[in-house]
Structures are given as C-alpha cells and as structure tokens.
Design a protein around this motif. Structure first.
Motif, PDB file in Angstrom:
ATOM      1  N   UNK A  99       0.797  -1.232   0.000  1.00 10.44           N
ATOM      2  CA  UNK A  99       0.000   0.000   0.000  1.00 10.44           C
ATOM      3  C   UNK A  99       0.828   1.280   0.000  1.00 10.44           C
ATOM      4  N   UNK A 100       2.054   1.238   0.475  1.00  7.66           N
ATOM      5  CA  UNK A 100       2.868   2.461   0.502  1.00  7.66           C
ATOM      6  C   UNK A 100       3.826   2.565  -0.690  1.00  7.66           C
ATOM      7  N   UNK A 101       3.779   1.598  -1.618  1.00 11.39           N
ATOM      8  CA  UNK A 101       4.631   1.633  -2.799  1.00 11.39           C
ATOM      9  C   UNK A 101       4.079   2.602  -3.843  1.00 11.39           C
ATOM     10  N   UNK A 102       4.821   2.782  -4.926  1.00  8.75           N
ATOM     11  CA  UNK A 102       4.355   3.576  -6.071  1.00  8.75           C
ATOM     12  C   UNK A 102       4.346   2.682  -7.318  1.00  8.75           C
ATOM     13  N   UNK A 123       9.526  -8.736   3.479  1.00  8.38           N
ATOM     14  CA  UNK A 123       9.479  -9.302   4.826  1.00  8.38           C
ATOM     15  C   UNK A 123       9.506  -8.230   5.910  1.00  8.38           C
ATOM     16  N   UNK A 124       9.494  -6.944   5.479  1.00  9.97           N
ATOM     17  CA  UNK A 124       9.550  -5.833   6.433  1.00  9.97           C
ATOM     18  C   UNK A 124       8.150  -5.292   6.695  1.00  9.97           C
ATOM     19  N   UNK A 125       7.918  -4.696   7.872  1.00  5.40           N
ATOM     20  CA  UNK A 125       6.606  -4.109   8.158  1.00  5.40           C
ATOM     21  C   UNK A 125       6.334  -2.915   7.247  1.00  5.40           C
ATOM     22  N   UNK A 126       5.046  -2.741   6.853  1.00  4.51           N
ATOM     23  CA  UNK A 126       4.670  -1.635   5.970  1.00  4.51           C
ATOM     24  C   UNK A 126       5.005  -0.303   6.635  1.00  4.51           C
ATOM     25  N   UNK A 127       5.469   0.618   5.816  1.00  6.77           N
ATOM     26  CA  UNK A 127       5.872   1.918   6.366  1.00  6.77           C
ATOM     27  C   UNK A 127       5.680   2.986   5.294  1.00  6.77           C
ATOM     28  N   UNK A 128       5.022   4.075   5.663  1.00 10.20           N
ATOM     29  CA  UNK A 128       4.794   5.157   4.711  1.00 10.20           C
ATOM     30  C   UNK A 128       6.094   5.919   4.472  1.00 10.20           C
ATOM     31  N   UNK A 129       6.328   6.227   3.205  1.00 11.60           N
ATOM     32  CA  UNK A 129       7.589   6.866   2.817  1.00 11.60           C
ATOM     33  C   UNK A 129       7.283   8.076   1.939  1.00 11.60           C
ATOM     34  N   UNK A 130       8.062   9.136   2.128  1.00 13.27           N
ATOM     35  CA  UNK A 130       7.989  10.303   1.236  1.00 13.27           C
ATOM     36  C   UNK A 130       9.104  10.155   0.196  1.00 13.27           C
ATOM     37  N   UNK A 131       8.752   9.681  -0.986  1.00 14.60           N
ATOM     38  CA  UNK A 131       9.753   9.411  -2.016  1.00 14.60           C
ATOM     39  C   UNK A 131      10.255  10.713  -2.625  1.00 14.60           C
ATOM     40  N   UNK A 132      11.568  10.886  -2.778  1.00 13.77           N
ATOM     41  CA  UNK A 132      12.115  12.094  -3.412  1.00 13.77           C
ATOM     42  C   UNK A 132      11.736  12.146  -4.897  1.00 13.77           C
ATOM     43  N   UNK A 133      11.722  13.347  -5.456  1.00 10.44           N
ATOM     44  CA  UNK A 133      11.407  13.524  -6.879  1.00 10.44           C
ATOM     45  C   UNK A 133      12.409  12.783  -7.762  1.00 10.44           C
ATOM     46  N   UNK A 134      13.673  12.746  -7.341  1.00 11.66           N
ATOM     47  CA  UNK A 134      14.702  12.064  -8.156  1.00 11.66           C
ATOM     48  C   UNK A 134      14.375  10.585  -8.297  1.00 11.66           C
ATOM     49  N   UNK A 135      13.890   9.953  -7.241  1.00 13.32           N
ATOM     50  CA  UNK A 135      13.510   8.543  -7.318  1.00 13.32           C
ATOM     51  C   UNK A 135      12.346   8.353  -8.282  1.00 13.32           C
ATOM     52  N   UNK A 136      11.359   9.258  -8.231  1.00  7.82           N
ATOM     53  CA  UNK A 136      10.193   9.148  -9.119  1.00  7.82           C
ATOM     54  C   UNK A 136      10.610   9.310 -10.581  1.00  7.82           C
ATOM     55  N   UNK A 137      11.510  10.294 -10.845  1.00  6.43           N
ATOM     56  CA  UNK A 137      11.961  10.492 -12.234  1.00  6.43           C
ATOM     57  C   UNK A 137      12.727   9.276 -12.748  1.00  6.43           C
ATOM     58  N   UNK A 138      13.545   8.676 -11.901  1.00  9.97           N
ATOM     59  CA  UNK A 138      14.307   7.492 -12.328  1.00  9.97           C
ATOM     60  C   UNK A 138      13.395   6.304 -12.565  1.00  9.97           C
ATOM     61  N   UNK A 139      12.369   6.145 -11.734  1.00  8.32           N
ATOM     62  CA  UNK A 139      11.411   5.054 -11.953  1.00  8.32           C
ATOM     63  C   UNK A 139      10.659   5.260 -13.258  1.00  8.32           C
ATOM     64  N   UNK A 175      -0.967   5.362  -7.124  1.00 10.65           N
ATOM     65  CA  UNK A 175      -0.779   4.616  -5.875  1.00 10.65           C
ATOM     66  C   UNK A 175      -1.364   3.218  -6.032  1.00 10.65           C
ATOM     67  N   UNK A 176      -0.964   2.250  -5.195  1.00 14.07           N
ATOM     68  CA  UNK A 176      -1.434   0.868  -5.339  1.00 14.07           C
ATOM     69  C   UNK A 176      -2.955   0.713  -5.308  1.00 14.07           C
ATOM     70  N   UNK A 177      -3.683   1.557  -4.545  1.00 13.54           N
ATOM     71  CA  UNK A 177      -5.135   1.386  -4.475  1.00 13.54           C
ATOM     72  C   UNK A 177      -5.846   1.791  -5.764  1.00 13.54           C
ATOM     73  N   UNK A 178      -5.101   2.399  -6.699  1.00 14.99           N
ATOM     74  CA  UNK A 178      -5.686   2.760  -8.001  1.00 14.99           C
ATOM     75  C   UNK A 178      -5.519   1.640  -9.038  1.00 14.99           C
ATOM     76  N   UNK A 179      -4.786   0.591  -8.680  1.00 12.69           N
ATOM     77  CA  UNK A 179      -4.483  -0.499  -9.613  1.00 12.69           C
ATOM     78  C   UNK A 179      -5.439  -1.661  -9.341  1.00 12.69           C
TER      79      UNK A 179
END
Length: 702
Positions: A523-526, A546-562, A586-590
């Motif tokens: 749910x917190x992925x892009x 295997x890690x607990x879900x955690x909300x993240x503020x992704x930097x613009x540079x990461x979004x542009x590279x993705x 966001x995942x809930x739109x897929x």
C-alpha cells in the motif's frame, strides 16, 4: 608432450558413431557454465541417465560423462540455457553428424511442436549455434560476421567452406593433392590432405613411408601405401570397432584416441584401454581438469599465476596463426596463377575442353576419351600432351601448363574455369582476413597477460614496502579483483536501486507483471507505467517483502528514475523511439477488475483515478560493473547507476540486436579492466543482457 586440449576430426568421426547409440534419449534439462561449457542431461531407455558435455572454450570437447564427473548445477540459469530448456525439454535426441571432415558436430532434437538443431563448432574461437527447423539461428554463444560466413540470430546458419575429406577422396584426387605440394610428405598430409600433424605422422608410420621425404622424391608406391593405410583406418572407424586408449606421460594424461597409435608407442607413452571412446574422453578430460586445478604454483606459499606458461601458450598460438595466414596467402596466389595460365594458354585449353565435351556429347566413355588423349600425346599433339589426368567421376580434366597442374571442369568454358579459380582465391583471402582478425585478438590477449604479469610484479614490490591501502582503489588497473556476490529475491525481475537507495522492480513479461502486482505491490509503494502498450509494471518499493509496511515520502529524483526505467524497458525501445510519457499512481488505483463488458489481457491492469504524468521521458539506460562491496552487473537509469559502478556503457534504441549489443558491451568492459577473468565471471554477455531493454540498441560514448 603437451596434453591434448581439442578433439581432432578423427576423434569426432569415432565419437559420432558412439553418440548415435543414444538416439531416442529424452532431454531433461540444459545447463550453461560460464561462456562456453554446455551440459545436456538426458534419459535413455536402456542406459538411464546420460550427461552430454559440450565445451567450446580453450578446451574443445564433446562426450558423455559419468554423473560423478559432472560439475554441480550453476545458480540462476543464463538466458541461453533458459532458451534451450524451453526448446528441448522433453525432446527426443534424433542423432548427431560430423559436418564433412570439419571439427563441427550437428545434434538433432525432435519434439511435436518444434525441432531443434544444435551446431557445435570445435575449431577456432569455438561456438554453439541453436537452429530452428528452417536452419535459422535462434541464438548462438558468439556472433560471427565474416565475408565468408555469418552466424547471427535471425540469419540462416552458414557452414565454413568445404575442405578435402581424406577418408572419402579418390586415389586420383589424393594423388593430385600430394603432387601439387612443394614440401615434404608429412606436412602435405597434415595441411593439403587435412589430416593434422598427429595423424599425418601416424599414417606415414603405418605405411612405412619416411615422413620427411620430399614430394619430388615420392611416387605411386609411397602414395598408394599411405592411401591404403588411411582407408584401412577409415574402415575400422565406420565399423565402430574401436580400441580406445588414454595415454599418460610421467603420470599425467596427454591424449585419448579411438585406437592405439604407433606414434605414441614410439614415444614410450603409457596407455590404458577403455570399453568406449566416450569413457576414454570422459576419464581423460576429468583427469586433465584435475591436473590443471592441482598444478603447483611457481613459488611455494605464493598464489602467483603462471604468467610465463600463459605467455608461451599465446606465442605458440600466434605462430600457428601466422603459419595459417602464410598458407592462405600462398594458396590464394596459386589459384590466381592458375587462372592467369588458363587465359595465357586460351587456345590450347579451349581445344582440350572442346574435344572432351564433343566426345561426351556423343556418349563416348571416359576411359575411351582418356585412351584417345594418351594416343594423341604419343603422336605429339600439343593439346593431348598437356592432359595429365581425366576424372570421369568428377567430370574434370587436369592440364599441365609450364609445370603447373590445373584441374578444369569439362562442362565450363575457359572463362568460367578461370573465374572459378579467381573466386576460390577470393574465398581463401576471406579466410585469411578471419585469421588476421583472430591473430589480432591473440596479440591483444598476449599483451593483457604481459600487463597482468608486470602489474603483479609491481604489486609484489609494493607489498614488500607495506604501504597503506589507498582510499580510492583503481579497480580497472587491478590484476585481481575478489568476487563477492549474494543472490537477492528481486533478481528474478528487472530491477535497480535509485540514487536515493530505493528498490525498483519491473516485470520481464506478462507473468511477472501479474506476480509483482499480486504479490509484491504494497500500500505504501508507487506504481509506474507508460502510455505505450507493452511496458513493464514498475514498482518503487517502500519496504522489502518481509519488512513491516511503512509510509515513505519518495524524493522527486527517485520518481523520475522510476519513470525513465518504465519508459526505457517498454515497447517504445523496440520501436526505435527515444522518448515517451510515463505516469504514476498509488497501489489502491491499480485493479484487475475490468468494467462491465470489457476484457483485460494477462499482465494488464485497470487504473482508476488521477494519474501523475512525467512527460517526454528519455529512453536511455546505463549498464556498468560494480566492484565495491558486491561484484556484479548493474543496469538502469544513468543517474541511478553511474555512481555505483567502475566501468559503464550507455545505450539508446538502435540497430544492434539485444544479443549482439550485450557482446559489444562485454568487449568494452574487457577493454576497460585489467582483470579479464573477473569480467568473464561477473559481466558475461548473458548477465549484461539481463539489463538490456528488449529490441535493438546503440552504444554511446560515455
């Protein structure tokens, strides 16, 4: 005596007979070790498990092996092995043939939906080509593009030009080859009759003919004795009546042969007999590999490689290649001289051809034509005197002009016969060009070995002084780079880490697109995708599976590279376009649930709600080699990769097929790194190809 590293044409003739006894065996699996060792595991109804080993590197071999002699299965199978598994799983082994007398084996496999042929080239640089039912290359370990032949995916496979087959040539043809030579008997057998050095000497010994006898001193008696020895040997080969031996010297294996050889006996070599030639080859190469592993180092307690032995080996190869080039030059010159002699004596040659052709048109037998020409020669007719042989089986006449013998085809005129000789000269010159390219490669390899030796010696001197390790390591110049790799769960997908350290994964196909969304999209992925149809599902991970879900503020540079990752690995690369739009949700739109009356293809999804667009994103990837920490190939958006690799190549959509582009990148890396072994192990073409977009690519100057 140096141990044998490559099978001879005679070895392959014997091997084919034995391997065909496994006809009907079913293929279970294919494995590829490194860049040049292929293993096919099969099941035979009578014999059980069959392991077929095919190696085309510095060692060139083909044989079945005992299960305990087979190397452990490698980790993740490379693309070449996966392709073979898809084509061969459950297929029947339909037989193997040797191409003429060349060191080439063709293995046929049959399956209900498709047949496959594997061509194994056990000469030169070595190669394995996989062909479909039409003879088109599906994939090859090496791409070959020469004037004389091409071996590349999508092209029809081309065999090398035919050479004389010493076991099937007629006595007259054999005699002509011998008489055309200007050296001694054994060298003529080795080169002109295509027997190679060992068997040229063996047949001289069996025939009781002095090896060093000059051709000018040899005659029918010597030729007939050698020819008969060759034919007797061939009869045993055809019958499968083998007596295989493994020869040793000072406790080390040096050769494996289908029959005992008088030459080896004369050298005082010890031998052990085996039931089959395959068993002998398996034992030989198993012992050969172990002896190579157990070879003592130059200095006790030191791990210094034996540079001098490697340098001497490269020098020997260069000498052999120089000899081959010289032979090609001489052969091409001889063919041109023959063509020019035909034109210089046009009327005489035309009279011979016209006379023989007219007689054949009237159905005069070849024996009568020969007799007529002999009678004409006795009467002093110049055209008849020029004829030294008539071969009815081949439809040829051999003419001697100014001491040079020229074989002409009766059905052709003087011009076409001369043109045929000019074309043969061109063909031989094409082989010379290939040999010159090979010798340049070997010279580069020799220079690399010498450079590694010098670097090692410099390192030894530095070690004596015990300097502090510098902070910045020059990985490209290091003679030895330690390997350190650890497999991760995401390596099954396309992947990279952004410049901010976030993991991005993408699907390689529809199945993986489905798997990523169903299993790895949290749910917190892009979620990223392109406007163009046929792109990978791209997910920026907030946390690991295997890690607990955690909300993240992704930097613009990461979004542009993705976004660039999604565009670069989409269908627009195949189309040769240099940019496209990508969007983020966001995942809930897929969703996998379509609107009423609509259908969603496998690997596709419904996106609901607003999208964030990234316009005109450049299609470009960077592929590099990481040395710090883990040692591996990395690939993806340039800004994400460039700071983590020591050597890199940029690519954009272009003309070179994915397989060819991977090999070109591999060659670039080999030019950059001193440690060639490191490049082969860490950044092989298969590993590079995993990071290349589907479709054609162009390499850019970084």
């Amino acid at each position: 005596m140096d141990p044998k590293r490559e099978l001879t044409s005679v070895d392959l003739s014997a091997l084919v007979t034995e391997l065909n006894r496994y006809e009907g065996a079913k293929v279970d699996k294919a494995y590829l070790y490194g860049d040049n060792l292929l293993r096919l595991r099969m099941r035979d109804f009578d014999r059980g498990r069959v392991e077929l080993i095919l190696e085309v590197g510095d060692v060139k071999r083909a044989h079945t092996a005992k299960p305990e002699h087979v190397p452990d299965a490698p980790g993740r199978p490379p693309n070449f092995a996966m392709m073979l598994r898809n084509r061969l799983n459950g297929a029947d082994f339909a037989g193997v043939e040797q191409y003429e007398f060349d060191r080439i084996l063709t293995f046929d496999f049959e399956r209900g939906d498709e047949d496959t042929e594997i061509v194994v080239e056990l000469f030169g640089q070595g190669n394995v080509a996989v062909l479909d039912e039409t003879g088109e290359v599906v994939r090859s370990l090496e791409t070959v593009r020469l004037k004389s032949r091409t071996v590349a995916p999508g092209a029809q496979y081309e065999f090398p030009s035919s050479r004389l087959h010493p076991f099937t040539v007629s006595y007259e043809g054999f005699k002509r080859r011998m008489e055309d030579s200007d050296t001694d008997v054994v060298r003529t057998l080795a080169t002109q009759v295509n027997l190679g050095g060992l068997y040229a000497e063996e047949f001289c010994t069996r025939a009781g003919v002095e090896k060093t006898m000059e051709i000018s001193d040899a005659g029918d008696e010597e030729y007939r004795a050698i020819y008969d020895a060759i034919q007797t040997f061939h009869d045993r080969l055809k019958s499968g009546d083998f007596d295989p031996r493994v020869y040793t010297e000072d406790g080390n294996v040096v050769d494996a042969t289908p029959f005992p050889l008088k030459e080896h006996e004369a050298e005082g070599l010890n031998s052990e007999s085996y039931d089959t030639f395959n068993e002998a080859l398996d034992e030989y190469f198993f012992a050969f590999d172990r002896s190579a592993e157990d070879e003592p180092e130059e200095e006790p307690g030191s791990n210094r490689p034996d540079f001098e032995a490697e340098i001497e080996k490269k020098k020997r190869i260069i000498e052999q290649q120089e000899g081959a080039i010289e032979g090609f030059e001489q052969q091409a010159e001889r063919e041109r001289e023959r063509a020019e002699l035909l034109y210089a004596n046009y009327e005489l040659v035309d009279e011979v051809l016209s006379t023989v052709r007219s007689a054949r048109d009237e159905s005069v037998p070849w024996d009568e034509i020969r007799q007529t020409l002999e009678d004409g020669a006795e009467r002093g007719i110049p055209a008849a005197e020029a004829v030294v042989d008539v071969d009815g089986a081949e439809g040829t006449v051999t003419i001697e002009i100014d001491g040079t013998r020229i074989e002409v085809e009766v059905d052709m005129g003087v011009e076409k016969n001369a043109d045929r000789l000019y074309k043969e000269a061109k063909r031989v010159e094409g082989k010379k060009e290939g040999a010159m390219a090979a010798i340049e490669d070997t010279r580069e390899e020799l220079a690399e070995v010498k450079a590694r030796r010098d670097a090692w010696e410099e390192d030894d001197e530095d070690d004596d002084e015990e300097p502090e390790e510098p902070e910045d390591i020059d990985w490209l110049s290091r003679s030895s780079i330690p390997l350190k790799t650890e497999e991760q769960w995401y390596e099954q997908f396309r992947w990279f880490h952004t410049s901010d350290g976030y993991l991005v994964i993408g699907g390689r196909n529809a199945d993986q697109n489905e798997e990523i969304v169903k299993k790895y999209l949290n749910k917190h992925d892009l979620f990223f995708h392109t406007q163009a149809h046929g792109g990978p599902v791209t997910v920026v991970k907030a946390t690991g599976p295997s890690e607990p879900a955690q909300e993240v503020e992704f930097p613009d540079s990461t979004k542009r590279e993705a976004a660039q990752f999604a565009v670069s690995y989409s269908s627009i690369w195949k189309e040769g376009r240099y940019a496209d739009d990508a969007y983020m949700v966001t995942p809930d739109q897929v969703s996998k649930t379509p609107e009423s009356g609509e259908y969603i293809e496998k690997g596709s999804f419904v996106i609901r709600g607003d999208r964030t667009y990234f316009r005109d994103v450049e299609a470009k990837v960077l592929v590099g080699v990481q040395c710090e920490g883990e040692t591996r190939v990395l690939g993806g958006p340039p800004s994400a990769i460039e700071d983590h690799v020591e050597a890199a190549v940029s690519l954009q959509p272009g003309r070179y097929a994915q397989n060819d582009a991977a090999k070109m990148v591999y060659r670039r890396f080999r030019e950059m790194f001193e440690d060639q072994s490191f490049v082969r192990k860490v950044a092989s073409p298969d590993k590079i190809q995993e990071f290349l977009p589907p479709g054609g690519s162009e390499l850019l100057d970084n």
